[in-house]
Write a protein that holds these residues in place. Structure first.
Motif, PDB file in Angstrom:
ATOM      1  N   HIS A 167      -0.920  -1.138   1.261  1.00 57.59           N
ATOM      2  CA  HIS A 167      -0.301   0.083   0.747  1.00 57.59           C
ATOM      3  C   HIS A 167       1.093  -0.225   0.232  1.00 57.59           C
ATOM      4  O   HIS A 167       1.725  -1.218   0.615  1.00 57.59           O
ATOM      5  N   LEU A 168       1.587   0.650  -0.647  1.00 57.28           N
ATOM      6  CA  LEU A 168       2.956   0.605  -1.151  1.00 57.28           C
ATOM      7  C   LEU A 168       3.683   1.830  -0.634  1.00 57.28           C
ATOM      8  O   LEU A 168       3.238   2.960  -0.850  1.00 57.28           O
ATOM      9  N   GLN A 169       4.786   1.624   0.067  1.00 51.65           N
ATOM     10  CA  GLN A 169       5.590   2.738   0.542  1.00 51.65           C
ATOM     11  C   GLN A 169       6.989   2.629  -0.032  1.00 51.65           C
ATOM     12  O   GLN A 169       7.492   1.542  -0.319  1.00 51.65           O
ATOM     13  N   LYS A 170       7.611   3.792  -0.216  1.00 47.84           N
ATOM     14  CA  LYS A 170       8.909   3.841  -0.885  1.00 47.84           C
ATOM     15  C   LYS A 170       9.878   4.699  -0.078  1.00 47.84           C
ATOM     16  O   LYS A 170       9.480   5.658   0.583  1.00 47.84           O
ATOM     17  N   PHE A 171      11.135   4.339  -0.164  1.00 46.06           N
ATOM     18  CA  PHE A 171      12.220   5.215   0.264  1.00 46.06           C
ATOM     19  C   PHE A 171      13.260   5.141  -0.840  1.00 46.06           C
ATOM     20  O   PHE A 171      14.071   4.219  -0.880  1.00 46.06           O
ATOM     21  N   SER A 172      13.188   6.086  -1.767  1.00 44.85           N
ATOM     22  CA  SER A 172      13.982   6.027  -2.993  1.00 44.85           C
ATOM     23  C   SER A 172      13.640   4.734  -3.736  1.00 44.85           C
ATOM     24  O   SER A 172      12.491   4.514  -4.095  1.00 44.85           O
ATOM     25  N   ASP A 173      14.614   3.831  -3.916  1.00 41.45           N
ATOM     26  CA  ASP A 173      14.326   2.587  -4.633  1.00 41.45           C
ATOM     27  C   ASP A 173      13.989   1.432  -3.685  1.00 41.45           C
ATOM     28  O   ASP A 173      13.770   0.310  -4.153  1.00 41.45           O
ATOM     29  N   ASP A 174      13.953   1.671  -2.381  1.00 38.10           N
ATOM     30  CA  ASP A 174      13.527   0.642  -1.429  1.00 38.10           C
ATOM     31  C   ASP A 174      12.005   0.677  -1.322  1.00 38.10           C
ATOM     32  O   ASP A 174      11.437   1.561  -0.666  1.00 38.10           O
ATOM     33  N   SER A 175      11.356  -0.268  -1.976  1.00 40.03           N
ATOM     34  CA  SER A 175       9.895  -0.298  -2.032  1.00 40.03           C
ATOM     35  C   SER A 175       9.371  -1.504  -1.273  1.00 40.03           C
ATOM     36  O   SER A 175       9.957  -2.586  -1.323  1.00 40.03           O
ATOM     37  N   ALA A 176       8.259  -1.312  -0.576  1.00 37.48           N
ATOM     38  CA  ALA A 176       7.655  -2.386   0.208  1.00 37.48           C
ATOM     39  C   ALA A 176       6.147  -2.320   0.071  1.00 37.48           C
ATOM     40  O   ALA A 176       5.548  -1.250   0.236  1.00 37.48           O
ATOM     41  N   VAL A 177       5.534  -3.461  -0.223  1.00 32.53           N
ATOM     42  CA  VAL A 177       4.081  -3.594  -0.234  1.00 32.53           C
ATOM     43  C   VAL A 177       3.671  -4.262   1.069  1.00 32.53           C
ATOM     44  O   VAL A 177       4.133  -5.359   1.392  1.00 32.53           O
ATOM     45  N   VAL A 178       2.825  -3.592   1.841  1.00 35.48           N
ATOM     46  CA  VAL A 178       2.383  -4.080   3.147  1.00 35.48           C
ATOM     47  C   VAL A 178       0.917  -4.479   3.031  1.00 35.48           C
ATOM     48  O   VAL A 178       0.058  -3.633   2.752  1.00 35.48           O
ATOM     49  N   GLY A 179       0.652  -5.765   3.236  1.00 44.26           N
ATOM     50  CA  GLY A 179      -0.712  -6.265   3.171  1.00 44.26           C
ATOM     51  C   GLY A 179      -1.240  -6.624   4.543  1.00 44.26           C
ATOM     52  O   GLY A 179      -0.691  -7.510   5.213  1.00 44.26           O
ATOM     53  N   CYS A 180      -2.283  -5.942   4.988  1.00 46.20           N
ATOM     54  CA  CYS A 180      -2.930  -6.239   6.268  1.00 46.20           C
ATOM     55  C   CYS A 180      -4.081  -7.202   5.982  1.00 46.20           C
ATOM     56  O   CYS A 180      -5.160  -6.786   5.540  1.00 46.20           O
ATOM     57  N   ILE A 181      -3.840  -8.472   6.245  1.00 42.42           N
ATOM     58  CA  ILE A 181      -4.746  -9.524   5.802  1.00 42.42           C
ATOM     59  C   ILE A 181      -5.628  -9.976   6.960  1.00 42.42           C
ATOM     60  O   ILE A 181      -5.134 -10.257   8.057  1.00 42.42           O
ATOM     61  N   SER A 182      -6.916 -10.044   6.689  1.00 40.98           N
ATOM     62  CA  SER A 182      -7.894 -10.522   7.676  1.00 40.98           C
ATOM     63  C   SER A 182      -8.585 -11.755   7.119  1.00 40.98           C
ATOM     64  O   SER A 182      -8.983 -11.776   5.946  1.00 40.98           O
ATOM     65  N   ARG A 183      -8.682 -12.780   7.970  1.00 38.64           N
ATOM     66  CA  ARG A 183      -9.370 -14.032   7.611  1.00 38.64           C
ATOM     67  C   ARG A 183      -8.836 -14.620   6.303  1.00 38.64           C
ATOM     68  O   ARG A 183      -9.584 -15.100   5.454  1.00 38.64           O
ATOM     69  N   ASP A 184      -7.500 -14.533   6.152  1.00 39.98           N
ATOM     70  CA  ASP A 184      -6.772 -15.167   5.043  1.00 39.98           C
ATOM     71  C   ASP A 184      -7.191 -14.664   3.664  1.00 39.98           C
ATOM     72  O   ASP A 184      -6.981 -15.350   2.648  1.00 39.98           O
ATOM     73  N   ASP A 185      -7.735 -13.468   3.583  1.00 39.09           N
ATOM     74  CA  ASP A 185      -8.102 -12.901   2.285  1.00 39.09           C
ATOM     75  C   ASP A 185      -6.910 -12.087   1.752  1.00 39.09           C
ATOM     76  O   ASP A 185      -6.691 -10.956   2.185  1.00 39.09           O
ATOM     77  N   GLU A 186      -6.170 -12.661   0.828  1.00 39.24           N
ATOM     78  CA  GLU A 186      -4.963 -12.034   0.299  1.00 39.24           C
ATOM     79  C   GLU A 186      -5.177 -11.446  -1.094  1.00 39.24           C
ATOM     80  O   GLU A 186      -4.214 -11.119  -1.788  1.00 39.24           O
ATOM     81  N   THR A 187      -6.396 -11.288  -1.508  1.00 38.74           N
ATOM     82  CA  THR A 187      -6.688 -10.883  -2.886  1.00 38.74           C
ATOM     83  C   THR A 187      -6.057  -9.534  -3.223  1.00 38.74           C
ATOM     84  O   THR A 187      -5.353  -9.395  -4.232  1.00 38.74           O
ATOM     85  N   GLU A 188      -6.295  -8.530  -2.383  1.00 38.50           N
ATOM     86  CA  GLU A 188      -5.774  -7.194  -2.680  1.00 38.50           C
ATOM     87  C   GLU A 188      -4.251  -7.179  -2.623  1.00 38.50           C
ATOM     88  O   GLU A 188      -3.594  -6.576  -3.484  1.00 38.50           O
ATOM     89  N   TYR A 189      -3.692  -7.837  -1.630  1.00 35.86           N
ATOM     90  CA  TYR A 189      -2.234  -7.859  -1.485  1.00 35.86           C
ATOM     91  C   TYR A 189      -1.556  -8.440  -2.722  1.00 35.86           C
ATOM     92  O   TYR A 189      -0.629  -7.839  -3.286  1.00 35.86           O
ATOM     93  N   ARG A 190      -2.018  -9.584  -3.174  1.00 37.21           N
ATOM     94  CA  ARG A 190      -1.407 -10.214  -4.353  1.00 37.21           C
ATOM     95  C   ARG A 190      -1.662  -9.384  -5.611  1.00 37.21           C
ATOM     96  O   ARG A 190      -0.791  -9.315  -6.495  1.00 37.21           O
ATOM     97  N   ALA A 191      -2.827  -8.741  -5.700  1.00 33.40           N
ATOM     98  CA  ALA A 191      -3.119  -7.915  -6.868  1.00 33.40           C
ATOM     99  C   ALA A 191      -2.177  -6.704  -6.933  1.00 33.40           C
ATOM    100  O   ALA A 191      -1.697  -6.339  -8.020  1.00 33.40           O
ATOM    101  N   VAL A 192      -1.904  -6.086  -5.777  1.00 32.15           N
ATOM    102  CA  VAL A 192      -0.994  -4.931  -5.757  1.00 32.15           C
ATOM    103  C   VAL A 192       0.422  -5.356  -6.119  1.00 32.15           C
ATOM    104  O   VAL A 192       1.121  -4.662  -6.877  1.00 32.15           O
ATOM    105  N   VAL A 193       0.877  -6.491  -5.603  1.00 34.53           N
ATOM    106  CA  VAL A 193       2.214  -6.994  -5.951  1.00 34.53           C
ATOM    107  C   VAL A 193       2.309  -7.240  -7.451  1.00 34.53           C
ATOM    108  O   VAL A 193       3.281  -6.828  -8.108  1.00 34.53           O
ATOM    109  N   ASP A 194       1.314  -7.906  -8.023  1.00 41.33           N
ATOM    110  CA  ASP A 194       1.323  -8.175  -9.462  1.00 41.33           C
ATOM    111  C   ASP A 194       1.290  -6.888 -10.276  1.00 41.33           C
ATOM    112  O   ASP A 194       2.004  -6.753 -11.288  1.00 41.33           O
ATOM    113  N   SER A 195       0.494  -5.929  -9.848  1.00 42.80           N
ATOM    114  CA  SER A 195       0.403  -4.656 -10.572  1.00 42.80           C
ATOM    115  C   SER A 195       1.727  -3.902 -10.514  1.00 42.80           C
ATOM    116  O   SER A 195       2.157  -3.296 -11.505  1.00 42.80           O
ATOM    117  N   PHE A 196       2.368  -3.938  -9.357  1.00 44.36           N
ATOM    118  CA  PHE A 196       3.656  -3.236  -9.222  1.00 44.36           C
ATOM    119  C   PHE A 196       4.728  -3.898 -10.088  1.00 44.36           C
ATOM    120  O   PHE A 196       5.541  -3.209 -10.712  1.00 44.36           O
TER     121      PHE A 196
END
Length: 521
Positions: free
Chosen positions: A308-337
């Motif tokens: 998920h992506l959470q924001k507090f004004s301009d303080d933005s953080a992407v939190v990736g809950c990774i299981s079994r080293d699968d980082e596909t969604e996390y990296r895709a969200v970072v790239d999209s943002f």
């Protein structure tokens, strides 16, 4: 109290120099403007409501009373004279006057007499979809961000703006917020009723703790940093986004005019720079600007069970809950943002963007750093998020150390205040507002997970303060449980809170953990 204790805030001294220095800083603060911004000696070339004014010999009251709005649509939103008066009474008398020279003390004291005049002016502004130039003029005072022993000093602009404008902005904000509420990002925790920094931190930690309970799990958190985020807003792009949110076209036009053609100048000591016209960004120190920024960024959101992506004004953080080293969604969200930021002209500061990795597995695999704009993001052991130090061990030791040091320095002023024979009631007020606010900042987020040694350090400070004040003060545990209960009740009452549904289904377990009576919603 500051005089008695000899308190001298750090970095209170602003920039120094003459007119040339003021002009340099003014151009620096306006560096994101996409238009050619020529200095103006005294007045702005933009057309304003002032150009419609009658000769100065005619009284303002008679001119406003005779104002008619021919061939213009009715204003998109309306408010009464009573509402204008109430907003004028909210002004803080001790604030400095803006560039228009109108003191908030006068506006507040004369609110019953002036509310009718300003009500007609406000309605005229909304009907014409124009904003008076004098009201949106900003006087910028440079203040150092952090002390630097060597090298150039970085300054942030503290803006002085018209208090008449702020009154109108509050009236607009009260009616704009309900219109766009269905379109807001549910994970934007800033400038929302009954939401704050504690809610953002608790939501992040809840996702982290819940995921780490699962086997073969790790959490990666990308904390983004922007370069002057408010100053990079494009008014026309914001107007398109507001139109997509079903905001009235005339109100959108008024907001775009509010953000464009803004004269600004810098004051350094007794020197004043030439004016420049800014057509990019949102004016600092105003009421509407923070909320407009949340609307500007609300069209990018992401929230799944694993990322998920959470924001507090301009303080933005992407939190990736990774299981079994699968980082596909996390990296895709970072790239999209990152791509979305480029498309919306928000400039990322990759050097200050950091990544925190929480991994308690005994056998850890080497994790490849995330690359942004061709630069690998630094992986840090701890990060200060919204004033709270979060480390990769989640043990709160570094946060406790930071709070302890701050509490020690403020305890000195409490002792000094007592040496002047200040009454016990005033000492208690000073403790609560100055010392306890530092020691117990965001205690609802970390108070129940402290190690015994860290809790003892903070309780030691509280006992010292008790001896100074001359009365027993609530311990860390008492304050923590009280604030946690208050926060949980607030979340239960706020049906739009991101954690509301989870708390409703687990309220009995929360009551048991806190050793509190069963809470009924």
């Amino acid at each position: 109290m500051k005089t008695i204790t000899g308190f001298r805030p750090t970095n209170s001294r602003g920039a120094e120099g003459g007119e040339n220095r003021a002009d340099e800083l003014n151009l620096f603060f306006n560096r994101f403007d996409t238009t050619v911004s020529a200095p103006t000696p005294t007045t702005s070339p933009a057309v304003s409501l002032e150009s419609r004014a009658t000769p100065l010999c005619q009284p303002l009251s008679s001119h406003v009373a005779s104002c008619e709005i021919p061939d213009t649509p009715p204003p998109p939103i309306t408010f009464t004279q009573y509402q204008v008066e109430m907003q004028m009474r909210r002004l803080r008398s001790g604030k400095s006057a803006g560039p228009d020279g109108v003191s908030p003390l006068v506006l507040k004291a004369c609110a019953p007499q002036l509310c009718g005049v300003f009500h007609k002016l406000f309605m005229l502004s909304l009907s014409l979809q124009r904003f008076p130039v004098m009201w949106k003029t900003s006087c910028l005072v440079p203040v150092p961000k952090t002390p630097r022993p060597s090298g150039p000093q970085d300054y942030r602009p503290v803006a002085l703006t018209s208090h008449i404008m702020k009154t109108l902005e509050r009236l607009i904000l009260d009616q704009l917020r309900p219109i766009v509420r269905p379109q807001l990002d549910p994970l934007q925790f800033a400038y929302q009723p009954r939401l704050g920094t504690e809610d953002a931190i608790i939501y992040l930690l809840n996702r982290v703790y819940t995921h780490l309970d699962q086997p073969a799990s790790t959490v990666r958190v990308m904390f983004f940093d922007f370069s002057s985020a408010f100053n990079t807003i494009r008014p026309t792009l914001l107007g398109d986004k507001l139109a997509a949110m079903q905001v009235d076209a005339s109100l959108v036009s008024w907001i775009v005019d509010y953000l464009t053609g803004r004269p600004q100048y810098v004051r350094v000591s007794q020197c004043v720079s030439d004016k420049v016209i800014s057509n990019t960004g949102a004016p600092q120190g105003t009421v509407l600007s923070p909320f407009l920024f949340t609307l500007y960024t609300t069209d990018f959101s992401h929230c799944t069970e694993t990322c998920h992506l959470q924001k507090f004004s301009d303080d933005s953080a992407v939190v990736g809950c990774i299981s079994r080293d699968d980082e596909t969604e996390y990296r895709a969200v970072v790239d999209s943002f990152v791509t979305w930021c480029e498309q919306n002209h928000l400039q990322l500061n990759v050097a200050k963007t950091k990544e925190l990795i929480v991994d308690f597995r005994k056998t850890r695999k080497h994790l490849t750093p995330v690359s942004i704009q061709g630069v690998s993001v630094d992986i840090v052991e701890d990060y200060k998020y919204l004033g709270v130090h979060i480390d990769n061990k989640l043990d709160w030791a570094k946060n406790t150390t930071a709070l302890y040091r701050k509490g020690q320095s403020r305890l000195y002023f409490l002792r000094r205040l007592r040496s002047f024979n200040i009454c016990q009631k005033m000492l208690r007020i000073f403790y609560e507002s100055v010392v306890a606010s530092a020691i117990l900042y965001a205690v609802a987020c970390w108070g129940s997970r402290l190690r015994v040694a860290d809790a003892n350090r903070l309780n030691k400070l509280i006992r010292k303060a008790s001896n100074v004040v001359g009365m027993e003060l609530d311990s860390l545990k008492v304050v923590s449980e009280r604030r946690m209960l208050s926060k949980i009740k607030t979340m239960l009452d706020n049906t739009s809170h991101p954690l509301h549904d989870m708390l409703v289904s687990h309220r009995s377990s929360f009551s048991e953990r806190l050793r509190l009576p069963m809470m009924h919603h």
